[in-house]
Write an enzyme that holds these catalytic residues in place. Structure first.
Site, PDB file in Angstrom:
ATOM      1  N   CYS A   1     -19.997  12.505 -29.981  1.00 50.91           N
ATOM      2  CA  CYS A   1     -21.214  11.618 -29.542  1.00 50.91           C
ATOM      3  C   CYS A   1     -21.327  12.745 -28.306  1.00 50.91           C
ATOM      4  O   CYS A   1     -22.369  13.060 -27.665  1.00 50.91           O
ATOM      5  CB  CYS A   1     -21.180  10.725 -29.137  1.00 50.91           C
ATOM      6  SG  CYS A   1     -21.202  10.409 -30.883  1.00 50.91           S
TER       7      CYS A   1
ATOM      8  N   HIS B   1     -27.941   9.782 -25.100  1.00 45.77           N
ATOM      9  CA  HIS B   1     -26.728   9.683 -26.282  1.00 45.77           C
ATOM     10  C   HIS B   1     -27.603   8.637 -27.640  1.00 45.77           C
ATOM     11  O   HIS B   1     -27.849   7.852 -27.534  1.00 45.77           O
ATOM     12  CB  HIS B   1     -25.584   9.628 -26.591  1.00 45.77           C
ATOM     13  CG  HIS B   1     -24.971  10.018 -27.954  1.00 45.77           C
ATOM     14  ND1 HIS B   1     -25.378  10.359 -29.028  1.00 45.77           N
ATOM     15  CD2 HIS B   1     -24.455   8.516 -28.169  1.00 45.77           C
ATOM     16  CE1 HIS B   1     -24.957  10.093 -30.295  1.00 45.77           C
ATOM     17  NE2 HIS B   1     -23.837   8.925 -29.638  1.00 45.77           N
TER      18      HIS B   1
ATOM     19  N   ASN C   1     -27.946   8.547 -36.008  1.00 49.69           N
ATOM     20  CA  ASN C   1     -26.930   9.757 -34.538  1.00 49.69           C
ATOM     21  C   ASN C   1     -26.001  10.841 -35.395  1.00 49.69           C
ATOM     22  O   ASN C   1     -25.817  10.545 -36.539  1.00 49.69           O
ATOM     23  CB  ASN C   1     -26.059   8.094 -34.504  1.00 49.69           C
ATOM     24  CG  ASN C   1     -24.852   8.443 -33.757  1.00 49.69           C
ATOM     25  OD1 ASN C   1     -24.941   9.948 -32.800  1.00 49.69           O
ATOM     26  ND2 ASN C   1     -24.003   7.561 -33.098  1.00 49.69           N
TER      27      ASN C   1
HETATM   28  O1  UT7 Z   1     -22.331   7.754 -31.368  1.00 49.83           O
HETATM   29  C1  UT7 Z   1     -21.904   6.362 -29.856  1.00 49.83           C
HETATM   30  C2  UT7 Z   1     -20.863   5.111 -30.779  1.00 49.83           C
HETATM   31  N1  UT7 Z   1     -21.427   4.611 -32.381  1.00 49.83           N
HETATM   32  C3  UT7 Z   1     -22.456   3.665 -31.292  1.00 49.83           C
HETATM   33  O2  UT7 Z   1     -22.386   3.564 -30.151  1.00 49.83           O
HETATM   34  C4  UT7 Z   1     -22.649   2.407 -32.305  1.00 49.83           C
HETATM   35  C5  UT7 Z   1     -22.331   0.895 -31.461  1.00 49.83           C
HETATM   36  N2  UT7 Z   1     -22.295  -0.100 -33.023  1.00 49.83           N
HETATM   37  C6  UT7 Z   1     -23.768  -0.275 -33.155  1.00 49.83           C
HETATM   38  O3  UT7 Z   1     -24.791   0.652 -33.187  1.00 49.83           O
HETATM   39  C7  UT7 Z   1     -23.592  -1.200 -34.075  1.00 49.83           C
HETATM   40  O4  UT7 Z   1     -22.505  -2.605 -33.593  1.00 49.83           O
HETATM   41  C8  UT7 Z   1     -23.765  -1.513 -35.654  1.00 49.83           C
HETATM   42  C9  UT7 Z   1     -25.524  -1.332 -35.901  1.00 49.83           C
HETATM   43  C10 UT7 Z   1     -22.652  -0.352 -36.180  1.00 49.83           C
HETATM   44  C11 UT7 Z   1     -23.561  -3.200 -36.057  1.00 49.83           C
HETATM   45  O5  UT7 Z   1     -24.955  -3.742 -35.511  1.00 49.83           O
HETATM   46  P1  UT7 Z   1     -24.172  -5.262 -35.127  1.00 49.83           P
HETATM   47  O6  UT7 Z   1     -25.142  -5.512 -34.343  1.00 49.83           O
HETATM   48  O7  UT7 Z   1     -22.907  -4.573 -33.979  1.00 49.83           O
HETATM   49  O8  UT7 Z   1     -23.972  -5.986 -36.509  1.00 49.83           O
HETATM   50  P2  UT7 Z   1     -22.616  -6.768 -36.885  1.00 49.83           P
HETATM   51  O9  UT7 Z   1     -21.406  -5.369 -36.781  1.00 49.83           O
HETATM   52  O10 UT7 Z   1     -22.215  -7.371 -36.269  1.00 49.83           O
HETATM   53  O11 UT7 Z   1     -22.838  -7.150 -38.208  1.00 49.83           O
HETATM   54  C12 UT7 Z   1     -23.670  -8.172 -38.147  1.00 49.83           C
HETATM   55  C13 UT7 Z   1     -23.778  -8.968 -39.752  1.00 49.83           C
HETATM   56  C14 UT7 Z   1     -22.375  -8.528 -40.862  1.00 49.83           C
HETATM   57  O12 UT7 Z   1     -22.303  -9.898 -41.646  1.00 49.83           O
HETATM   58  P3  UT7 Z   1     -21.684 -11.620 -41.004  1.00 49.83           P
HETATM   59  O13 UT7 Z   1     -20.277 -10.838 -40.898  1.00 49.83           O
HETATM   60  O14 UT7 Z   1     -22.862 -11.790 -39.973  1.00 49.83           O
HETATM   61  O15 UT7 Z   1     -22.301 -12.148 -42.782  1.00 49.83           O
HETATM   62  C15 UT7 Z   1     -22.185  -7.514 -41.363  1.00 49.83           C
HETATM   63  O16 UT7 Z   1     -20.723  -7.732 -42.571  1.00 49.83           O
HETATM   64  O17 UT7 Z   1     -24.667  -7.780 -40.197  1.00 49.83           O
HETATM   65  C16 UT7 Z   1     -23.979  -7.094 -41.883  1.00 49.83           C
HETATM   66  N3  UT7 Z   1     -24.299  -6.024 -41.805  1.00 49.83           N
HETATM   67  C17 UT7 Z   1     -25.009  -5.308 -42.430  1.00 49.83           C
HETATM   68  N4  UT7 Z   1     -25.700  -6.303 -43.702  1.00 49.83           N
HETATM   69  C18 UT7 Z   1     -26.770  -5.204 -43.632  1.00 49.83           C
HETATM   70  C19 UT7 Z   1     -23.452  -4.647 -41.664  1.00 49.83           C
HETATM   71  N5  UT7 Z   1     -23.572  -3.785 -41.851  1.00 49.83           N
HETATM   72  C20 UT7 Z   1     -24.782  -4.080 -42.560  1.00 49.83           C
HETATM   73  C21 UT7 Z   1     -26.056  -3.177 -43.120  1.00 49.83           C
HETATM   74  N6  UT7 Z   1     -27.204  -3.587 -43.574  1.00 49.83           N
HETATM   75  N7  UT7 Z   1     -26.134  -2.077 -43.292  1.00 49.83           N
END
Ligand code: UT7
Length: 326
Positions: free
Chosen positions: A113, A253, A283
């Site tokens: 990125c 970004h 993204n």
């Molecule tokens: O381009 C540069 C690199 N990339 C980034 O900068 C991305 C960085 N990370 C992020 O943007 C975020 O971490 C995400 C958007 C990927 C995830 O958001 P989060 O707030 O960190 O969520 P999480 O991974 O902690 O997941 C929370 C919950 C989980 O459920 P449990 O374990 O709490 O029951 C996930 O399984 O949300 C669940 N979950 C979803 N639910 C519905 C994860 N993805 C989804 C989804 N839809 N698409």
């Protein structure tokens, strides 16, 4: 002193739009979760047969048109991409052929990125050294082909796009003021594509279990992204004796609205200083910054003399900032 200046911007996104509601139909996710956690509503997806070089070429043509630069005037083409048409040769070479840029050297930069800002730094260095007059710099990606569409943790985030700029040699105080590149490869498995390089060759097993697709530990990446983008932005401002107040437009970004807001807050920027389009494109990795820059430019959001701060973070990890006077 020779100053490298952006004289034209261009971008291109594929026609097909994939909304969160479309994704709901084939994945255990929902529009509300995606918008609340990422700020993304929709993303563009390349058509079958459409390649990264096609997106890159169309963005390049628009930047060249704005700059009034013809293909044979270009000395160098640098493409920031991690989703090139082939492992090699470089997608920049395909673009060189598409444009008929017969006097240009061409190579790709792999910095995920941060790819566009890394590519831009190569252009700036060549131009400032007097070794190039007109350089085409592109960020282009088709992420939709390297994400696992069964993995809701990653696939909802990404989209396809290309953005391009023409960098020319000039004089005076308008142009790129400084570029700052950083990397830390010690945690590369937090965000990477395991296959298919020399380490993980194509195999029936990898194809079956989809272990060659992009993988990310989102939570971990989130924290490092905010910290790194804020830190390199401050380094860029300090290097030029400026503060957050001097910034007319911050173009980060576009990974996730929460990352953008947290980073802007850490730097000390107000909402109106921050350019956001992650809601419409998701993204697009190396393409986010030149795409946003072109949108802002064509919308008249940037005036001559404005101070722009470009800031990226990506796989590697890599991170970078560029400060420029428009
Ligand atoms: O381009 C540069 C690199 N990339 C980034 O900068 C991305 C960085 N990370 C992020 O943007 C975020 O971490 C995400 C958007 C990927 C995830 O958001 P989060 O707030 O960190 O969520 P999480 O991974 O902690 O997941 C929370 C919950 C989980 O459920 P449990 O374990 O709490 O029951 C996930 O399984 O949300 C669940 N979950 C979803 N639910 C519905 C994860 N993805 C989804 C989804 N839809 N698409």
């Amino acid at each position: 002193m020779i100053r490298a200046r952006i004289t034209g911007t261009g971008s291109y996104v594929p026609e097909k739009v994939l909304t969160n509601l479309d994704i709901e139909k084939f994945l255990d996710t929902n529009d509300e979760w995606i918008r609340a956690r990422t700020g993304i509503s929709e993303r563009h997806i390349a058509a079958d047969g459409e390649q990264t070089s096609d997106l890159a070429t169309r963005a390049a043509e628009r930047a060249m048109e704005m700059a009034g630069v013809s293909a044979d005037e270009i000395d160098l083409i640098v493409v920031g991409t991690i989703t090139g048409d082939y492992p090699w040769p470089a997608t920049a070479c395909v673009v060189q052929a598409n444009l008929g840029a017969k006097n240009a050297g061409a190579f790709d930069v792999s910095a995920a990125c941060s790819g566009f800002l890394y590519a831009l730094s190569c252009a700036v260095d060549r131009v400032e050294a007097g070794r190039a007059q007109k350089v085409l710099v592109i960020g282009a990606e088709i992420l939709s082909r390297i994400v696992n569409w069964e993995d809701r943790n990653t696939c909802i985030l990404f989209g396809d796009a290309a953005g391009a700029v023409i960098v020319e040699a000039g004089e005076g105080d308008r142009g790129i003021l400084s570029t700052h590149l950083h990397a830390d490869g010690t945690q590369l498995e937090l965000l990477y594509q395991p296959g298919f390089g020399t380490k993980n060759l194509p195999s029936v097993e990898a194809l079956k279990d989809k272990s060659y697709f992009l993988e990310m530990q989102g939570n971990e990446v989130f924290k490092v992204a905010v910290r790194s983008m804020a830190s390199v932005a401050k380094i860029a401002l300090e290097a030029n004796g400026m503060t957050a107040e001097d910034v007319d437009l911050f173009i980060p970004h576009q990974a996730n609205i929460r990352i953008l807001n947290a980073t802007a807050k850490k730097i000390g920027l107000k909402d109106e200083q921050v350019y956001i389009n992650v809601d419409r494109f998701g993204n697009t990795s190396g393409a986010t910054i030149p795409l946003a820059l072109d949108e802002a430019n064509r919308a008249g959001r940037i005036k001559e003399g404005d101070i722009l701060l470009l800031d990226a973070f990506g796989g590697g990890f890599t991170w970078a900032a560029t400060l420029l006077r428009w």
